[in-house]
Each structure stands twice: as C-alpha cells, then as structure tokens.
Design a protein around this motif. Structure first.
Motif, PDB file in Angstrom:
ATOM      1  N   ALA A  48       0.824  -1.206   0.000  1.00 26.07           N
ATOM      2  CA  ALA A  48       0.000   0.000   0.000  1.00 26.07           C
ATOM      3  C   ALA A  48       0.860   1.259   0.000  1.00 26.07           C
ATOM      4  O   ALA A  48       0.577   2.229  -0.718  1.00 26.07           O
ATOM      5  CB  ALA A  48      -0.929  -0.006   1.217  1.00 26.07           C
ATOM      6  N   ARG A  49       1.940   1.248   0.797  1.00 22.30           N
ATOM      7  CA  ARG A  49       2.773   2.443   0.929  1.00 22.30           C
ATOM      8  C   ARG A  49       3.652   2.679  -0.295  1.00 22.30           C
ATOM      9  O   ARG A  49       3.719   3.802  -0.824  1.00 22.30           O
ATOM     10  CB  ARG A  49       3.659   2.311   2.168  1.00 22.30           C
ATOM     11  N   ASP A  50       4.313   1.648  -0.765  1.00 19.23           N
ATOM     12  CA  ASP A  50       5.272   1.803  -1.849  1.00 19.23           C
ATOM     13  C   ASP A  50       4.638   1.779  -3.233  1.00 19.23           C
ATOM     14  O   ASP A  50       5.111   2.462  -4.151  1.00 19.23           O
ATOM     15  CB  ASP A  50       6.340   0.701  -1.771  1.00 19.23           C
ATOM     16  N   LEU A  51       3.587   0.979  -3.400  1.00 20.23           N
ATOM     17  CA  LEU A  51       2.974   0.822  -4.725  1.00 20.23           C
ATOM     18  C   LEU A  51       1.562   1.384  -4.816  1.00 20.23           C
ATOM     19  O   LEU A  51       1.017   1.489  -5.921  1.00 20.23           O
ATOM     20  CB  LEU A  51       2.951  -0.667  -5.110  1.00 20.23           C
ATOM     21  N   GLY A  52       0.953   1.724  -3.676  1.00 16.83           N
ATOM     22  CA  GLY A  52      -0.420   2.237  -3.711  1.00 16.83           C
ATOM     23  C   GLY A  52      -1.405   1.227  -4.253  1.00 16.83           C
ATOM     24  O   GLY A  52      -2.392   1.589  -4.903  1.00 16.83           O
ATOM     25  N   LEU A  53      -1.170  -0.061  -3.984  1.00 17.80           N
ATOM     26  CA  LEU A  53      -1.953  -1.120  -4.612  1.00 17.80           C
ATOM     27  C   LEU A  53      -3.452  -1.030  -4.327  1.00 17.80           C
ATOM     28  O   LEU A  53      -4.262  -1.094  -5.255  1.00 17.80           O
ATOM     29  CB  LEU A  53      -1.404  -2.484  -4.176  1.00 17.80           C
ATOM     30  N   PRO A  54      -3.894  -0.860  -3.063  1.00 24.66           N
ATOM     31  CA  PRO A  54      -5.346  -0.830  -2.839  1.00 24.66           C
ATOM     32  C   PRO A  54      -6.035   0.413  -3.413  1.00 24.66           C
ATOM     33  O   PRO A  54      -7.252   0.407  -3.591  1.00 24.66           O
ATOM     34  CB  PRO A  54      -5.460  -0.860  -1.307  1.00 24.66           C
ATOM     35  N   GLY A  55      -5.273   1.445  -3.742  1.00 33.17           N
ATOM     36  CA  GLY A  55      -5.884   2.659  -4.278  1.00 33.17           C
ATOM     37  C   GLY A  55      -5.644   2.873  -5.752  1.00 33.17           C
ATOM     38  O   GLY A  55      -5.895   3.974  -6.269  1.00 33.17           O
ATOM     39  N   LEU A  56      -5.193   1.832  -6.460  1.00 30.21           N
ATOM     40  CA  LEU A  56      -4.875   1.987  -7.879  1.00 30.21           C
ATOM     41  C   LEU A  56      -6.051   2.544  -8.674  1.00 30.21           C
ATOM     42  O   LEU A  56      -5.879   3.450  -9.496  1.00 30.21           O
ATOM     43  CB  LEU A  56      -4.447   0.641  -8.468  1.00 30.21           C
ATOM     44  N   ALA A  57      -7.236   1.994  -8.453  1.00 29.86           N
ATOM     45  CA  ALA A  57      -8.404   2.364  -9.264  1.00 29.86           C
ATOM     46  C   ALA A  57      -9.314   3.365  -8.561  1.00 29.86           C
ATOM     47  O   ALA A  57     -10.431   3.601  -9.020  1.00 29.86           O
ATOM     48  CB  ALA A  57      -9.194   1.114  -9.642  1.00 29.86           C
ATOM     49  N   PRO A  59     -10.267   7.295  -7.210  1.00 27.08           N
ATOM     50  CA  PRO A  59      -9.994   8.664  -7.685  1.00 27.08           C
ATOM     51  C   PRO A  59      -8.909   9.337  -6.854  1.00 27.08           C
ATOM     52  O   PRO A  59      -8.736   9.058  -5.667  1.00 27.08           O
ATOM     53  CB  PRO A  59     -11.353   9.367  -7.512  1.00 27.08           C
ATOM     54  N   GLU A  60      -8.192  10.244  -7.474  1.00 27.08           N
ATOM     55  CA  GLU A  60      -7.110  10.942  -6.794  1.00 27.08           C
ATOM     56  C   GLU A  60      -7.619  11.787  -5.628  1.00 27.08           C
ATOM     57  O   GLU A  60      -6.892  11.994  -4.653  1.00 27.08           O
ATOM     58  CB  GLU A  60      -6.368  11.822  -7.796  1.00 27.08           C
ATOM     59  N   GLU A  61      -8.845  12.277  -5.718  1.00 24.10           N
ATOM     60  CA  GLU A  61      -9.371  13.112  -4.634  1.00 24.10           C
ATOM     61  C   GLU A  61      -9.529  12.347  -3.329  1.00 24.10           C
ATOM     62  O   GLU A  61      -9.625  12.949  -2.259  1.00 24.10           O
ATOM     63  CB  GLU A  61     -10.726  13.696  -5.043  1.00 24.10           C
ATOM     64  N   TYR A  62      -9.528  11.018  -3.404  1.00 22.97           N
ATOM     65  CA  TYR A  62      -9.621  10.191  -2.194  1.00 22.97           C
ATOM     66  C   TYR A  62      -8.298   9.496  -1.884  1.00 22.97           C
ATOM     67  O   TYR A  62      -8.273   8.510  -1.157  1.00 22.97           O
ATOM     68  CB  TYR A  62     -10.731   9.162  -2.349  1.00 22.97           C
ATOM     69  N   GLY A  63      -7.209   9.998  -2.441  1.00 19.13           N
ATOM     70  CA  GLY A  63      -5.904   9.431  -2.158  1.00 19.13           C
ATOM     71  C   GLY A  63      -5.505   8.291  -3.060  1.00 19.13           C
ATOM     72  O   GLY A  63      -4.456   7.670  -2.842  1.00 19.13           O
ATOM     73  N   GLY A  64      -6.311   7.994  -4.079  1.00 19.03           N
ATOM     74  CA  GLY A  64      -5.984   6.912  -4.998  1.00 19.03           C
ATOM     75  C   GLY A  64      -5.083   7.372  -6.126  1.00 19.03           C
ATOM     76  O   GLY A  64      -4.694   8.546  -6.208  1.00 19.03           O
ATOM     77  N   ALA A  65      -4.764   6.451  -7.013  1.00 18.51           N
ATOM     78  CA  ALA A  65      -3.889   6.762  -8.137  1.00 18.51           C
ATOM     79  C   ALA A  65      -4.663   7.226  -9.360  1.00 18.51           C
ATOM     80  O   ALA A  65      -4.077   7.714 -10.326  1.00 18.51           O
ATOM     81  CB  ALA A  65      -3.050   5.542  -8.501  1.00 18.51           C
ATOM     82  N   GLY A  66      -5.988   7.060  -9.354  1.00 21.32           N
ATOM     83  CA  GLY A  66      -6.798   7.486 -10.478  1.00 21.32           C
ATOM     84  C   GLY A  66      -6.623   6.636 -11.717  1.00 21.32           C
ATOM     85  O   GLY A  66      -6.896   7.094 -12.828  1.00 21.32           O
ATOM     86  N   CYS A  67      -6.170   5.402 -11.544  1.00 19.93           N
ATOM     87  CA  CYS A  67      -5.979   4.500 -12.692  1.00 19.93           C
ATOM     88  C   CYS A  67      -7.297   3.798 -13.032  1.00 19.93           C
ATOM     89  O   CYS A  67      -8.341   4.074 -12.452  1.00 19.93           O
ATOM     90  CB  CYS A  67      -4.888   3.483 -12.380  1.00 19.93           C
ATOM     91  N   THR A  68      -7.221   2.869 -13.959  1.00 21.00           N
ATOM     92  CA  THR A  68      -8.400   2.153 -14.431  1.00 21.00           C
ATOM     93  C   THR A  68      -8.337   0.694 -13.998  1.00 21.00           C
ATOM     94  O   THR A  68      -7.401   0.262 -13.322  1.00 21.00           O
ATOM     95  CB  THR A  68      -8.493   2.224 -15.957  1.00 21.00           C
ATOM     96  N   ALA A  69      -9.333  -0.067 -14.438  1.00 19.63           N
ATOM     97  CA  ALA A  69      -9.344  -1.497 -14.135  1.00 19.63           C
ATOM     98  C   ALA A  69      -8.180  -2.226 -14.792  1.00 19.63           C
ATOM     99  O   ALA A  69      -7.776  -3.295 -14.333  1.00 19.63           O
ATOM    100  CB  ALA A  69     -10.671  -2.113 -14.590  1.00 19.63           C
TER     101      ALA A  69
END
Length: 428
Positions: A48-57, A59-69
């Motif tokens: 989660a810290r290094d790769l942001g895995l749980p937040g990949l998909a 939105p960025e406004e919630y701390g995610g990466a804003g990626c797709t499926a």
C-alpha cells in the motif's frame, strides 16, 4: 483498441513482480496463511505504501492513483502468479467500487482514503450459496432470490425501534477476508416480501454488537473465507436513501471484478506453467530430461496456447468490462487445466502436501467455486448476447445495470445484442 501497455503500466507490473519474488516465495505464502489475518500485514502495508496497490483504481481526490481497471488487472495478474494471500480482491475490487458508486460524500471521504492507504480493509458479505449470483455473473440478480427474496434466509434489514438506524439479522457464508476486514459491506433485504428491495449496509466490527465472524476451513488456504453472522446488529445504510439501484451497482461491480479475477487466474495458470517448464528441464528419465520427450512438449505447447488465449481475453475484458464474465470463464478453465497438468507433470512430488503444485491447483479450484462455475458464466453471457434467446424478462445488457428490461426500444435492444455477440466472439 491499442493493445500495447503504457510505460507506467509496465512499470507497475515489473515493480510488483520484483517485490513479490523477494517477499512472497512459497515459504512466505505458507507462513502468511497461518497468521490470524490469513495474510502478511507487514507486506500488505508495504504494498500500500510503496505501490499504492489498494488505491490503484480509486480517484485521486480520495488518495488513490486514479488508474483504471487495466492497472488493477495487471497488478492482480502478478499477485495470482505468486499466489499472494492479501485482502486486495475483497477490498479494492469488490468493496471499494461500491462505496465509491453508492456512498454519500461523507462516507466516501471517510472511508476511501483509508482504503487507499491500506489502513482499512473491507469485505463484501453477500448472502446465498454463491457470490456470482449476487454479482449478476451467473443469473439475473434483480429478483433478490440469491439473498432470500424478502422471505426467510439471507440477511434481513429493518429500522430500529427508535427509527434512527438500521438493524441486520441473518448470515452470509464464504465471505472473502470477512474474518479480518476492518469494515463489512453487507447486502440485505428490506421491506419484507411485498416490498422487498436489496440494500447495502456498512457494519463496523469493532463496535457491532451481535456480530460473529468465523474463519472457515477453505480448500484454498491463500484465499481466506469466513462466515458472517448478524444478530440484530446495528448498521449504517450505504448511500443517502434506500431508493438506489443496488442490484445494478452489484452487477456493474461484478463485471469489473470478473475482468480483474480473470487476470489473476491467468497469473495463476502462468505461474504453474512456468514452474512446470522449469521442472521438466531438470527431471531426467532414461538419461535425458523429460522435457525433451515429444509427448511432454506437446502437452506444454497446448497449455501455453491455452494460457495465452486466456490472457488475451483477460486484457480485453480489462479494457471492456462487459466481456468480464466470458473472460473469467476462459481464464478459470485455463487455470484449472494448467494447474492439473502441473500436478501430473511433476509426477509423484506434485501430489505431496509439501509441494507448491497443490497450492496452484487449489487456487484454481477455489476460484471456480467462488465465482463460477465456468458453464454457468458462459450460459449467462450467451443468453445476454441473444445466442440462445434472451433470458426470461431480459432484452440484453444495456451497460447501465445487469441487463435491460423488456420494455426497451427494439432497435436499441438489437444494437446491444449485436455488440454483446461481438464481445462474445472476441473472447471465445
């Protein structure tokens, strides 16, 4: 459609593969499944810290990466290759999209950032014998039969006596990571039989009286399952009101989850195949490696073609989730056959409990039990595509819910059926 992955997507795959090769070998997997959580919490925090895995998909406004499926599918392909025990499927693939789709602004702001940073795990508790039915993968989920249909069984919801909240009563079996999740998302029926409707509720285990969670003995140790029992348990309605299209949201989440799980199953099949190829190059019989025998070469070649076909279908489904159920069927079948052949080609060692081949075989079998079986996935997709006539009361998939209604425009229904048939041909 551009089938080439971007440099960023390839970096996600490469970085995750290197990290798992170092920290998620066979010994680490066996140690992780025996922890109370069923996975390695330290490795999960690092992912989660290094790769942001749980937040990949997310939105960025919630701390995610804003990626797709697509990015999430690539990540799950690597976790499937390593048989990584983690709450990624339950949290990021099943629960988080429903919170993002149906939650109030306050619920999204309070929960999604914690999911994105890995500090909160979540699980989707769906009543009934199979999550696939509730997610609209093997049948129409709008009638609510999978959750009791407003009658006895499933999970029932009613308003508290003071009118200020909701109470849940019932149970759900086979909940992925349900025994350890910090948040439960529970599907329940409200309104009784005459006005029955499906709703989603948030249950926080640390403050939920009447909640009992039991970790089950599962065929696949790397995918922990739990029984969730609710006895007049306090819950919070997900969303601002009880008039939301929960069945449609579940079906939409199910299609994306099918695409992601298809990629994970492809990773499982590929991992088993890679280990089998390495083994037959080393194992000697009659003075030569068994991989040099023509019969073994043919079996491995057939497996390679099957796995690569399933990979193509999974990548297509990640781009177009409407093809997710079909891609999942193909990937589950490829994983079952590839892992079965891996056991056979490893000979006597492949049958032993200590060998990793049986872990791959059980993962393949467990995934099909969780979101299959294959023939039901294909039957559902074929009926929605109009190949054998529309299912009862259905005119085809309209892209907004599980399926269209019989009262839709005939031209639009024909166009949807043609598109579904094209997707069916693309992945079969």
């Amino acid at each position: 459609m551009d089938a080439a992955f971007t440099e960023e997507q390839e970096a996600i795959r490469r970085t995750l593969r290197d990290l798992l090769a170092e920290h998620a070998g066979p010994g680490a997997v066996r140690a992780a499944v025996r922890t109370p959580e069923g996975y390695d919490p330290a490795l999960w925090r690092r992912l989660a810290r290094d790769l942001g895995l749980p937040g990949l998909a997310l939105p960025e406004e919630y701390g995610g990466a804003g990626c797709t499926a697509t990015e999430l599918a690539l990540a799950c392909e690597e976790t499937g290759r390593a048989l990584l025990p983690s709450p990624l499927l339950a949290t990021a693939v099943l629960a988080a999209p429903l919170i993002a789709a149906l939650g109030t602004p306050g619920q999204r702001a309070g929960l999604l950032p914690r999911i994105a940073d890995g500090s909160l795990t979540a699980a989707l508790a769906l009543p009934g014998p199979s999550p696939a039915a509730a997610l609209g993968l093997t049948g129409d989920n709008r009638d609510g039969a999978w959750a009791g249909g407003g009658r006895s069984g499933g999970v029932q919801a009613h308003r508290a006596a003071d009118g200020g909240g909701w109470r849940l009563y019932g149970e759900a079996d086979r909940v992925p990571d349900g025994h350890s999740a910090g948040l439960l998302l529970v599907a329940a029926h409200a309104g009784g039989y005459p006005r029955s409707r499906t709703l989603l509720f948030l249950v926080r285990p640390e403050a939920a009286a009447g909640l009992v969670r039991t970790r089950l003995t599962a065929m696949d140790e790397t995918r922990p399952l739990a029984r969730v029992e609710l006895r007049d348990t306090e819950a919070e309605l997900l969303g601002a009101d009880d008039a939301q299209d929960v069945s449609g949201a579940l079906a939409g989440t199910g299609r994306t989850a099918a695409a992601v799980l298809a990629a994970e199953a492809v990773g499982t099949a590929a991992g088993a195949l890679e280990r089998t190829v390495a083994y037959v190059k080393q194992r000697e019989q009659f003075g030569r490696a068994i991989g040099s025998f023509q019969a073994v070469k043919h079996r491995l070649a057939d497996l390679y073609v099957r796995v690569e076909a399933a990979r193509s279908a999974a990548y297509y489904a990640a781009w177009d989730p409407s093809a997710g159920p079909l891609a999942l069927a193909q990937a589950l079948e490829a994983a079952r056959i590839a892992t079965g052949e891996a056991v056979q080609l490893h000979g006597g060692t492949g049958f032993t409990w200590e060998h990793e081949a049986h872990l791959y075989f059980k993962r393949a079998a467990g995934d099909e039990l969780l979101l299959g079986p294959v023939h039901r996935l294909r039957d559902r997709a074929a009926r929605l595509a109009g190949l054998f006539g529309a299912a009862d009361g259905e005119a085809g998939d309209d892209g907004t819910g599980d399926c269209g209604t019989g009262g839709t425009d005939g031209g639009a229904a024909d166009a949807r059926a043609a598109g579904a048939r094209a997707a069916y041909r693309a992945v079969v």
